[in-house]
Design a protein around this motif. Structure first.
Motif, PDB file in Angstrom:
ATOM      1  N   LYS A 113       0.840  -1.191   0.000  1.00 57.07           N
ATOM      2  CA  LYS A 113       0.000   0.000   0.000  1.00 57.07           C
ATOM      3  C   LYS A 113       0.883   1.252   0.000  1.00 57.07           C
ATOM      4  CE  LYS A 113      -3.592   2.345   2.712  1.00 57.07           C
ATOM      5  NZ  LYS A 113      -4.450   2.669   1.559  1.00 57.07           N
ATOM      6  N   LEU A 114       0.582   2.159  -0.904  1.00 56.96           N
ATOM      7  CA  LEU A 114       1.363   3.377  -1.017  1.00 56.96           C
ATOM      8  C   LEU A 114       1.114   4.295   0.177  1.00 56.96           C
ATOM      9  CD1 LEU A 114       0.826   4.231  -4.795  1.00 56.96           C
ATOM     10  CD2 LEU A 114       2.879   3.257  -3.750  1.00 56.96           C
ATOM     11  N   ASP A 115       2.213   4.873   0.684  1.00 55.60           N
ATOM     12  CA  ASP A 115       2.079   5.817   1.792  1.00 55.60           C
ATOM     13  C   ASP A 115       3.402   6.552   1.952  1.00 55.60           C
ATOM     14  OD1 ASP A 115       0.927   7.215   3.841  1.00 55.60           O
ATOM     15  OD2 ASP A 115       0.640   5.496   5.178  1.00 55.60           O
ATOM     16  N   PHE A 116       3.390   7.577   2.789  1.00 59.69           N
ATOM     17  CA  PHE A 116       4.594   8.331   3.123  1.00 59.69           C
ATOM     18  C   PHE A 116       4.659   8.457   4.632  1.00 59.69           C
ATOM     19  CE2 PHE A 116       7.179  11.963   4.074  1.00 59.69           C
ATOM     20  CZ  PHE A 116       8.160  11.981   3.095  1.00 59.69           C
ATOM     21  N   THR A 117       5.694   7.862   5.216  1.00 61.56           N
ATOM     22  CA  THR A 117       5.879   8.005   6.660  1.00 61.56           C
ATOM     23  C   THR A 117       7.152   8.793   6.942  1.00 61.56           C
ATOM     24  OG1 THR A 117       6.858   5.783   6.676  1.00 61.56           O
ATOM     25  CG2 THR A 117       4.551   5.983   7.351  1.00 61.56           C
ATOM     26  N   THR A 118       8.255   8.363   6.356  1.00 58.51           N
ATOM     27  CA  THR A 118       9.515   9.103   6.473  1.00 58.51           C
ATOM     28  C   THR A 118      10.298   8.881   5.193  1.00 58.51           C
ATOM     29  OG1 THR A 118      11.477   9.468   7.847  1.00 58.51           O
ATOM     30  CG2 THR A 118      10.759   7.185   7.532  1.00 58.51           C
ATOM     31  N   HIS A 119      11.348   9.693   4.989  1.00 62.77           N
ATOM     32  CA  HIS A 119      12.098   9.579   3.741  1.00 62.77           C
ATOM     33  C   HIS A 119      13.479  10.205   3.962  1.00 62.77           C
ATOM     34  CE1 HIS A 119      13.105   9.719  -0.510  1.00 62.77           C
ATOM     35  NE2 HIS A 119      11.979   9.102  -0.800  1.00 62.77           N
ATOM     36  N   PRO A 120      14.540   9.550   3.479  1.00 60.07           N
ATOM     37  CA  PRO A 120      15.885  10.109   3.691  1.00 60.07           C
ATOM     38  C   PRO A 120      16.092  11.472   3.048  1.00 60.07           C
ATOM     39  CG  PRO A 120      15.931   8.220   2.171  1.00 60.07           C
ATOM     40  CD  PRO A 120      14.589   8.230   2.818  1.00 60.07           C
ATOM     41  N   MET A 121      15.318  11.800   2.012  1.00 57.53           N
ATOM     42  CA  MET A 121      15.509  13.083   1.345  1.00 57.53           C
ATOM     43  C   MET A 121      15.017  14.270   2.175  1.00 57.53           C
ATOM     44  SD  MET A 121      14.997  12.422  -2.722  1.00 57.53           S
ATOM     45  CE  MET A 121      15.979  11.144  -3.536  1.00 57.53           C
ATOM     46  N   ILE A 122      14.256  13.993   3.232  1.00 59.35           N
ATOM     47  CA  ILE A 122      13.889  15.084   4.150  1.00 59.35           C
ATOM     48  C   ILE A 122      15.148  15.614   4.820  1.00 59.35           C
ATOM     49  CG2 ILE A 122      12.581  15.709   6.193  1.00 59.35           C
ATOM     50  CD1 ILE A 122      10.817  15.197   3.771  1.00 59.35           C
ATOM     51  N   GLU A 123      15.996  14.717   5.301  1.00 65.20           N
ATOM     52  CA  GLU A 123      17.260  15.134   5.912  1.00 65.20           C
ATOM     53  C   GLU A 123      18.188  15.753   4.876  1.00 65.20           C
ATOM     54  OE1 GLU A 123      17.984  15.295   9.142  1.00 65.20           O
ATOM     55  OE2 GLU A 123      15.884  14.679   9.387  1.00 65.20           O
ATOM     56  N   ASP A 124      18.144  15.233   3.651  1.00 65.47           N
ATOM     57  CA  ASP A 124      18.962  15.820   2.588  1.00 65.47           C
ATOM     58  C   ASP A 124      18.576  17.277   2.362  1.00 65.47           C
ATOM     59  OD1 ASP A 124      20.021  13.291   2.321  1.00 65.47           O
ATOM     60  OD2 ASP A 124      18.920  12.804   0.484  1.00 65.47           O
ATOM     61  N   PHE A 125      17.260  17.541   2.357  1.00 61.85           N
ATOM     62  CA  PHE A 125      16.830  18.924   2.173  1.00 61.85           C
ATOM     63  C   PHE A 125      17.238  19.795   3.352  1.00 61.85           C
ATOM     64  CE2 PHE A 125      14.055  22.470   2.945  1.00 61.85           C
ATOM     65  CZ  PHE A 125      14.240  23.181   1.764  1.00 61.85           C
ATOM     66  N   LYS A 126      17.124  19.270   4.561  1.00 58.39           N
ATOM     67  CA  LYS A 126      17.497  20.064   5.735  1.00 58.39           C
ATOM     68  C   LYS A 126      18.957  20.499   5.655  1.00 58.39           C
ATOM     69  CE  LYS A 126      14.179  18.153   9.067  1.00 58.39           C
ATOM     70  NZ  LYS A 126      14.034  17.340  10.306  1.00 58.39           N
ATOM     71  N   PHE A 127      19.819  19.632   5.156  1.00 58.84           N
ATOM     72  CA  PHE A 127      21.225  20.008   5.004  1.00 58.84           C
ATOM     73  C   PHE A 127      21.357  21.147   4.002  1.00 58.84           C
ATOM     74  CE2 PHE A 127      25.300  19.809   2.847  1.00 58.84           C
ATOM     75  CZ  PHE A 127      26.181  19.860   3.922  1.00 58.84           C
ATOM     76  N   LEU A 128      20.690  21.011   2.854  1.00 57.00           N
ATOM     77  CA  LEU A 128      20.730  22.065   1.840  1.00 57.00           C
ATOM     78  C   LEU A 128      20.211  23.375   2.402  1.00 57.00           C
ATOM     79  CD1 LEU A 128      21.037  23.119  -1.092  1.00 57.00           C
ATOM     80  CD2 LEU A 128      18.711  22.263  -1.507  1.00 57.00           C
ATOM     81  N   ASN A 129      19.096  23.315   3.071  1.00 61.22           N
ATOM     82  CA  ASN A 129      18.484  24.529   3.620  1.00 61.22           C
ATOM     83  C   ASN A 129      19.394  25.194   4.650  1.00 61.22           C
ATOM     84  OD1 ASN A 129      16.194  26.243   3.464  1.00 61.22           O
ATOM     85  ND2 ASN A 129      15.419  25.432   5.404  1.00 61.22           N
ATOM     86  N   GLY A 130      20.139  24.363   5.362  1.00 65.68           N
ATOM     87  CA  GLY A 130      21.022  24.894   6.393  1.00 65.68           C
ATOM     88  C   GLY A 130      22.221  25.650   5.849  1.00 65.68           C
ATOM     89  N   ILE A 131      22.587  25.409   4.587  1.00 66.33           N
ATOM     90  CA  ILE A 131      23.728  26.119   3.997  1.00 66.33           C
ATOM     91  C   ILE A 131      23.289  27.114   2.924  1.00 66.33           C
ATOM     92  CG2 ILE A 131      25.335  24.229   4.478  1.00 66.33           C
ATOM     93  CD1 ILE A 131      25.121  23.362   1.569  1.00 66.33           C
ATOM     94  N   ALA A 132      21.977  27.239   2.713  1.00 65.97           N
ATOM     95  CA  ALA A 132      21.479  28.137   1.658  1.00 65.97           C
ATOM     96  C   ALA A 132      21.637  29.606   2.028  1.00 65.97           C
ATOM     97  CB  ALA A 132      20.003  27.832   1.362  1.00 65.97           C
TER      98      ALA A 132
END
Length: 369
Positions: A113-132
């Motif tokens: 069943k398709l769903d979204f609970t967590t995803h490694p790319m959330i942390e990837d984005f947080k890193f990007l956002n932190g250096i933007a």
């Protein structure tokens, strides 16, 4: 004198699609990780260093937005889709066929069943956002359409196709919410399906697979609109309509006319990145369906497939031509696609890549003074 081309909200006058060439040091580190010679943490350290370097380069060039270049990914779509609940990647007998090229053999399948609970790319984005810093961090993910177009399905799991698309929409709605909570205010959906609907050959191939293109268009549009329906007012969502981008090759040809009314009139998206670097994309006439004054059209007039710089005056002439259908203040400029939709990358050097992006900024500075 201040630069008046700068917009406060994306997409920006000079923008970029997302992916950037993978540096050699990163390619070597990924290979060493695959061979068990370094740890996952050691690879991530290399990724962090390279992403920090390319973010600073994007700032130096004069872009208002920065991406992580998708440096952590092997594929622009599979890496994200495999992170969704109910989706798995697997090796296949053959890859995706491009013009005189074929990708590595890999695909995805829906196994639960398709769903979204967590995803490694959330942390990837947080890193990007932190250096933007003061720049806008842009996240790119495949459109929900890509799961259906590129995936295979256990028919016992979703016997009703409508149930599949309903779950897909809700999965993406949760994903969008998770990226927003992580600080994302600029999200791009990358989608090849709409260009396929413009290609006689791809339409033929869809029908041979037992797919009904007209039904697919309706389902895809409905799913995308449902996925973005609850987005906050300060989250900009754009879509890049891609014609295929692997090792400087392509898949589909044909103007936007067959999908223009649906895209520009029915999809609740804030902006579209449109590939217009060759005559395979047709003319600007389909832009007449842009009737919303808040909809931005990003013209992909600078190719990412080769290193040669286009004549600036020719790009300006084409922007002027497009402005006959969409007001100039709703237009922006970017490369036609990313520079490395897969980790192999297009056939140009990193220096040529940066020169292309500088070219976009320079032309935008002249056009929107």
């Amino acid at each position: 004198m201040p630069n008046t081309r700068k917009l406060l909200k994306p997409p920006f006058r000079a923008d970029e699609v997302g992916s950037l060439l993978r540096p050699n040091g990163l390619k070597e580190a990924r290979l060493r990780r695959q061979n068990g010679l370094i740890s996952k943490e050691e690879l991530r350290k290399v990724e962090n260093e390279e992403i920090t370097r390319i973010v600073e380069k994007q700032k130096e060039i004069g872009l208002q937005t920065v991406t992580d270049g998708e440096l952590r990914r092997a594929w622009w779509h599979f890496d994200f889709l495999e992170g969704l609940d109910g989706v798995e990647g697997f090796d296949t007998d053959s890859g995706i066929q491009f013009h005189n090229q074929q990708t590595k053999s890999h695909a995805i399948k829906v196994v639960g069943k398709l769903d979204f609970t967590t995803h490694p790319m959330i942390e990837d984005f947080k890193f990007l956002n932190g250096i933007a810093g003061s720049h806008t961090a842009k996240m790119t993910i495949p459109s929900p359409s890509m799961l259906h177009l590129r995936g295979t399905l256990d028919t016992d799991l979703y016997q009703n196709e409508d149930d599949l698309f309903q779950d897909l929409a809700q999965t993406y709605k949760k994903a969008i919410g998770a990226f927003y909570d992580a600080g994302c205010r600029y999200l791009q959906l990358d989608d090849t399906s709409w260009a396929y609907f413009c290609s006689d050959q791809q339409l033929k191939d869809m029908r041979l697979r037992g797919l009904d293109p007209d039904r697919m268009k309706k389902l895809y549009a409905k799913t995308i609109n449902e996925a973005v329906s609850d987005r906050p007012d300060d989250l900009t969502i754009t879509m890049h309509i891609c014609r295929g981008n692997f090792r400087s090759t392509w898949i589909s040809s044909g103007g936007y006319e067959p999908v223009a009314e649906t895209l520009f009139g029915n999809l609740n998206i804030d902006g579209f990145f449109l590939e217009y670097d060759t005559d395979r994309a047709g003319g600007f006439e389909p832009l007449r369906f842009v009737q919303r004054s808040d909809l931005r059209i990003v013209l992909g007039l600078v190719t990412s497939k080769s290193g040669e710089l286009e004549a600036a005056e020719e790009i300006k002439r084409r922007i002027d031509e497009a402005s006959q259908f969409v007001p100039l203040n709703q237009l922006c400029l970017s490369p036609q696609c990313g520079f490395a939709s897969t980790e192999e990358g297009n056939l140009l050097t990193e220096d040529q890549q940066w020169a292309k992006l500088r070219h976009v900024v320079s032309i935008a500075d002249d056009v929107w003074k």
